[in-house]
Motif scaffolding. Structure first.
Motif, PDB file in Angstrom:
ATOM      1  N   THR A   1      19.375   4.925 -47.858  1.00 46.38           N
ATOM      2  CA  THR A   1      18.199   4.700 -47.012  1.00 46.38           C
ATOM      3  C   THR A   1      17.807   5.943 -46.224  1.00 46.38           C
ATOM      4  O   THR A   1      16.735   6.507 -46.433  1.00 46.38           O
ATOM      5  N   PHE A   2      18.687   6.405 -45.318  1.00 49.88           N
ATOM      6  CA  PHE A   2      18.325   7.562 -44.499  1.00 49.88           C
ATOM      7  C   PHE A   2      19.605   8.165 -43.913  1.00 49.88           C
ATOM      8  O   PHE A   2      20.697   7.566 -43.931  1.00 49.88           O
ATOM      9  N   THR A   3      19.477   9.376 -43.370  1.00 53.92           N
ATOM     10  CA  THR A   3      20.538  10.063 -42.632  1.00 53.92           C
ATOM     11  C   THR A   3      19.886  10.801 -41.472  1.00 53.92           C
ATOM     12  O   THR A   3      18.910  11.539 -41.678  1.00 53.92           O
ATOM     13  N   THR A   4      20.397  10.618 -40.242  1.00 62.89           N
ATOM     14  CA  THR A   4      19.848  11.259 -39.048  1.00 62.89           C
ATOM     15  C   THR A   4      20.966  12.013 -38.331  1.00 62.89           C
ATOM     16  O   THR A   4      22.002  11.427 -37.985  1.00 62.89           O
ATOM     17  N   PHE A   5      20.780  13.335 -38.145  1.00 66.09           N
ATOM     18  CA  PHE A   5      21.679  14.157 -37.339  1.00 66.09           C
ATOM     19  C   PHE A   5      21.023  14.350 -35.977  1.00 66.09           C
ATOM     20  O   PHE A   5      19.867  14.798 -35.881  1.00 66.09           O
ATOM     21  N   ARG A   6      21.744  14.003 -34.920  1.00 69.30           N
ATOM     22  CA  ARG A   6      21.222  14.127 -33.552  1.00 69.30           C
ATOM     23  C   ARG A   6      22.061  15.160 -32.805  1.00 69.30           C
ATOM     24  O   ARG A   6      23.284  15.032 -32.727  1.00 69.30           O
ATOM     25  N   VAL A   7      21.397  16.188 -32.272  1.00 65.44           N
ATOM     26  CA  VAL A   7      22.063  17.309 -31.614  1.00 65.44           C
ATOM     27  C   VAL A   7      21.596  17.351 -30.163  1.00 65.44           C
ATOM     28  O   VAL A   7      20.395  17.207 -29.891  1.00 65.44           O
ATOM     29  N   GLN A   8      22.542  17.555 -29.246  1.00 57.50           N
ATOM     30  CA  GLN A   8      22.227  17.677 -27.819  1.00 57.50           C
ATOM     31  C   GLN A   8      22.750  19.028 -27.323  1.00 57.50           C
ATOM     32  O   GLN A   8      23.951  19.297 -27.383  1.00 57.50           O
TER      33      GLN A   8
ATOM     34  N   LEU B   1      18.315  19.735 -24.489  1.00 57.10           N
ATOM     35  CA  LEU B   1      17.382  19.753 -25.607  1.00 57.10           C
ATOM     36  C   LEU B   1      17.965  18.859 -26.704  1.00 57.10           C
ATOM     37  O   LEU B   1      19.052  19.111 -27.210  1.00 57.10           O
ATOM     38  N   VAL B   2      17.234  17.783 -27.047  1.00 53.55           N
ATOM     39  CA  VAL B   2      17.708  16.811 -28.036  1.00 53.55           C
ATOM     40  C   VAL B   2      16.917  17.025 -29.323  1.00 53.55           C
ATOM     41  O   VAL B   2      15.687  16.953 -29.321  1.00 53.55           O
ATOM     42  N   ILE B   3      17.651  17.311 -30.414  1.00 50.54           N
ATOM     43  CA  ILE B   3      17.031  17.575 -31.719  1.00 50.54           C
ATOM     44  C   ILE B   3      17.523  16.513 -32.690  1.00 50.54           C
ATOM     45  O   ILE B   3      18.721  16.232 -32.765  1.00 50.54           O
ATOM     46  N   GLN B   4      16.600  15.899 -33.457  1.00 54.44           N
ATOM     47  CA  GLN B   4      16.937  14.927 -34.487  1.00 54.44           C
ATOM     48  C   GLN B   4      16.279  15.329 -35.792  1.00 54.44           C
ATOM     49  O   GLN B   4      15.075  15.577 -35.833  1.00 54.44           O
ATOM     50  N   VAL B   5      17.095  15.391 -36.866  1.00 58.30           N
ATOM     51  CA  VAL B   5      16.596  15.697 -38.203  1.00 58.30           C
ATOM     52  C   VAL B   5      16.933  14.501 -39.089  1.00 58.30           C
ATOM     53  O   VAL B   5      18.093  14.127 -39.225  1.00 58.30           O
ATOM     54  N   THR B   6      15.907  13.888 -39.669  1.00 55.27           N
ATOM     55  CA  THR B   6      16.075  12.676 -40.486  1.00 55.27           C
ATOM     56  C   THR B   6      15.573  12.944 -41.890  1.00 55.27           C
ATOM     57  O   THR B   6      14.450  13.426 -42.069  1.00 55.27           O
ATOM     58  N   ASP B   7      16.444  12.637 -42.882  1.00 55.65           N
ATOM     59  CA  ASP B   7      16.003  12.682 -44.280  1.00 55.65           C
ATOM     60  C   ASP B   7      16.151  11.278 -44.870  1.00 55.65           C
ATOM     61  O   ASP B   7      16.915  10.458 -44.371  1.00 55.65           O
ATOM     62  N   TYR B   8      15.404  10.985 -45.914  1.00 52.22           N
ATOM     63  CA  TYR B   8      15.388   9.679 -46.555  1.00 52.22           C
ATOM     64  C   TYR B   8      15.938   9.815 -47.973  1.00 52.22           C
ATOM     65  O   TYR B   8      15.298   9.448 -48.955  1.00 52.22           O
ATOM     66  N   GLY B   9      17.161  10.396 -48.026  1.00 53.23           N
ATOM     67  CA  GLY B   9      17.782  10.659 -49.320  1.00 53.23           C
ATOM     68  C   GLY B   9      18.884   9.675 -49.655  1.00 53.23           C
ATOM     69  O   GLY B   9      18.729   8.464 -49.476  1.00 53.23           O
ATOM     70  N   GLU B  10      20.037  10.194 -50.067  1.00 58.86           N
ATOM     71  CA  GLU B  10      21.114   9.357 -50.593  1.00 58.86           C
ATOM     72  C   GLU B  10      21.788   8.556 -49.492  1.00 58.86           C
ATOM     73  O   GLU B  10      22.169   7.419 -49.671  1.00 58.86           O
TER      74      GLU B  10
END
Length: 696
Positions: free
Chosen positions: A682-689, A624-633
């Motif tokens: 620009t953005f930050t993306t955490f990718r969880v497997q 199960l691959v989960i990605q959470v992306t925010d467009y903050g600091e």
């Protein structure tokens, strides 16, 4: 045996047979079009060539469009082969329409041209409807498309039979040749019905038949060429053998004089004058010249070739290009040059304009209004006969100088009146168009008014119906209210039992609060022990696994975050293509992971911003691959290292360090992995497997 025949015909629907089919058809049509264009330039018999040229041009355009759609991938459609099959059959129907039109005599083709255009538009519209229906069907698509293909084949067969009946009934010049080709196409479409397949939508049989029939266009052109050659043999024998005879130019001159009085266009008058002077002087060529001193330009306003009996295109030259002629005309003197003298600069300029290698003798006669400088003149040439223009030519020009000058350089009152009349007609047409537009607008407004009145009547009727329903509903509610009042009396008897249940609920609530407090103390001690050991928690496998869908996981965390999202007016963009898939895992730890990552993203996201949650399931790896992306600091490399090292309690660009570390702890408990990709500001993306068990 049937499969072998079908495979043979499909050669013309697959590479390289399909490419050969297109190249052969395009080559044949291009050759015939070239021959027709050459004939248009070489002969006055243009009607038959124009007829074949139009038909071949339409067939060539259909082939070019078919090549374009054949090599298109239709990336936006789920059924590209079916769309290509419909386009193939649409092109076949259009080809039959215009191929049959070619064999109708050109003097009868006006009505049939309109019918062919109407059928072409109808086929195109029906083809668009057929393609649109593919996107609306989800069940039994292959069966429906198979019947749709057969329907198109039946249309083509009926179209062929109609063309055969028309050819037999009208019997144009080459109706037998056209009948044979239409019969071949009919047979090909009939055979195509029995070997048609949704998996191979291109029509190999029909393409083979077209390869046989399309060359018939060249045969049609050859037959037309022979017919016109036979008609040209009716020319008298003296002319065909090149016997010289005296020609009386008086009828032609009188006709030209009458045409000058009848015509109202300046260009037409100039052409008639050039032809008349060429006939009167028996000059091979006559050119009328106008000079514009303000622009230093010499204009060739009309040039007539007497030998070839055609008008040459107009052109412009600089005054320096005709240096000898202009110099003589400025002195109001004519200029006569022999054959050898025309090799000068003036002759070279005229030869380049007229595209003649030699000009022969030259006679340039000036024309000027009374008491004015030279405004132009007449140039006579003899590139064919080497005639030398002597005193008789000069006397003729002296005799016609005054009327010729007046016609060339004086505005015609009739022409002015004609221009004013054209202006008045243009204004009249503009007023008429405006009137039509206003009438159309009024009609549209009347139609809209009638539609609104109809809607008003419908609303009134609906209001009456709703009013009656409301009265009935009020009566029903009153009846229910009476029933409830009766039930209230009975419910008072159960109030004692209700108070007893409330006491038991309060006792259970107290016990629950005590257990939650104990659990909180235990959790705090566990976190304190883990922080003393300098790690985010032990790695273990979850034993509290349950079967849950991906939609449920996403819905639970979305419900939890709804108040906070609404408070900051942040939009959560959820991507969950495998939402209905069931997996076996620990839902509490999954929820803790998502909550920690989303809490951090929500903390760094500005109001009116956006957070993206992407939840994908890999069936190949069982992950199960989960990605959470925010467009903050965003995070720099150093900040990313400090986040995973567990040293800094506060990191710029991270909303909640503790929430992220709680999520990392839950990931390790599930034996998962986490990655981070970020760009500052620009953005930050955490990718969880995470490993899960997929339930089939």
């Amino acid at each position: 045996m049937g499969n072998g025949i079908s495979g043979f015909f499909q050669i013309f629907a697959q590479p390289p047979g399909g490419l050969i089919y297109h190249l052969v058809i395009i080559l044949i049509l291009s050759v015939v079009i070239s021959f027709c264009i050459i004939r248009l330039r070489q002969t006055d018999e243009k009607q038959g060539a124009i007829h074949i040229l139009i038909g071949c041009a339409v067939l060539l355009f259909i082939q070019v469009l078919l090549i374009f759609f054949t090599h298109s991938n239709f990336s936006g459609s789920t059924q590209p082969n079916l769309i290509l099959g419909i386009i193939e059959r649409l092109a076949a129907a259009l080809t039959i329409t215009w191929f049959g039109w070619l064999f109708i005599d050109e003097n009868k083709s006006f009505l049939f041209k309109g019918i062919s255009i109407f059928l072409s538009i109808a086929f195109i519209l029906f083809g668009g409807i057929s393609i649109s229906s593919l996107h609306l069907q989800t069940e039994n698509l292959s069966t429906n498309v198979q019947w749709l293909f057969i329907f198109w084949e039946v249309i083509s067969i009926l179209l062929n039979l109609t063309g055969l009946i028309l050819l037999i009934s009208i019997q144009p010049t080459h109706w037998k040749l056209g009948g044979i080709f239409l019969a071949i196409l009919t047979l090909a479409h009939f055979v195509q019905i029995f070997i048609s397949d949704v998996q191979t939508p291109l029509m190999g049989v029909v393409r083979l038949a077209q390869l046989i029939c399309i060359p018939g266009v060249y045969l049609l052109y050859r037959e037309m060429d022979k017919a016109q050659a036979l008609s040209s043999n009716a020319i008298p024998a003296a002319e065909r053998l090149g016997v010289k005879s005296l020609v009386d130019t008086k009828p032609a001159l009188i006709n030209d004089l009458l045409q000058v009085s009848l015509t109202h266009k300046t260009e037409e008058k100039f052409k008639i004058i050039a032809r008349s002077i060429a006939l009167g002087a028996t000059a091979d060529m006559c050119c009328l010249i106008k000079m514009n001193p303000q622009q230093d330009i010499v204009q060739l306003v009309a040039t007539y070739d007497l030998i070839r009996e055609e008008y040459l295109p107009n052109a412009s030259l600089k005054r320096d290009a005709l240096q000898q002629i202009v110099s003589a005309w400025e002195n109001n003197e004519p200029l006569t040059l022999s054959n050898s003298e025309t090799l000068s600069k003036d002759g070279a300029a005229l030869g380049e304009v007229f595209n003649y290698p030699r000009l022969g003798s030259l006679f340039a006669y000036p024309l000027s209004p009374p008491n004015q400088e030279t405004r132009g003149g007449v140039i006579l040439l003899s590139p064919y006969t080497n005639k030398f223009f002597g005193e008789s030519t000069s006397q003729m020009m002296d005799a016609i100088k005054q009327p010729l000058t007046k016609v060339l350089f004086t505005a015609d009152p009739n022409e002015k009146l004609q221009q004013e009349l054209q202006k008045i007609w243009a204004e009249r047409n503009a007023f008429k168009y405006e009137k039509d537009q206003l009438t159309l607008t009024i009609n549209e407004m009347d139609a809209t008014l009638q539609e609104k009145e109809k809607e008003l009547k419908q609303l009134k009727a609906r209001y009456q119906i709703e009013k009656i329903e409301s009265v009935e509903k009020i009566e029903r509610l009153q009846d229910q209210l009476t029933i409830l009042e009766n039930q209230i009396g009975r419910s008072q008897q159960d109030s004692g039992r209700l108070e007893q249940l409330e006491a038991e609920i309060r006792q259970l609530t107290t016990e629950r609060d005590q257990l939650q407090q104990t659990l909180s103390h235990t959790t705090a001690r566990l976190k304190e022990a883990e922080s003393r050991e300098g790690q985010t928690g032990p790695i273990r496998l979850s034993v509290q696994s349950r079967i849950i869908s991906l939609d449920s996981i996403a819905a639970n965390v979305q419900v939890d975050l709804t108040p906070e999202l609404q408070q900051k007016n942040v939009h959560l963009d959820l991507i969950n293509p495998n939402g209905r898939q069931l997996v076996k895992t620990d839902p509490d730890l999954i929820h803790a992971i998502l909550r920690g990552l989303l809490d951090n993203a929500l903390a760094v996201t500005l109001p009116d911003g956006k957070i993206q949650l992407d939840q994908q399931l890999s069936f190949e790896t069982g992950m199960l691959v989960i990605q959470v992306t925010d467009y903050g600091e965003g995070l720099t490399r150093e900040e990313q290292k400090s986040l995973f090292s567990g040293e800094a309690p506060v990191i710029s660009g991270v909303g909640s360090v503790q929430a992220l570390r709680d999520a990392i702890r839950a990931i390790r408990l599930l034996n998962g992995k986490i990655w981070l990709r970020s760009k500052k500001h620009t953005f930050t993306t955490f990718r969880v497997q995470l490993p899960v068990r997929i339930i089939d």
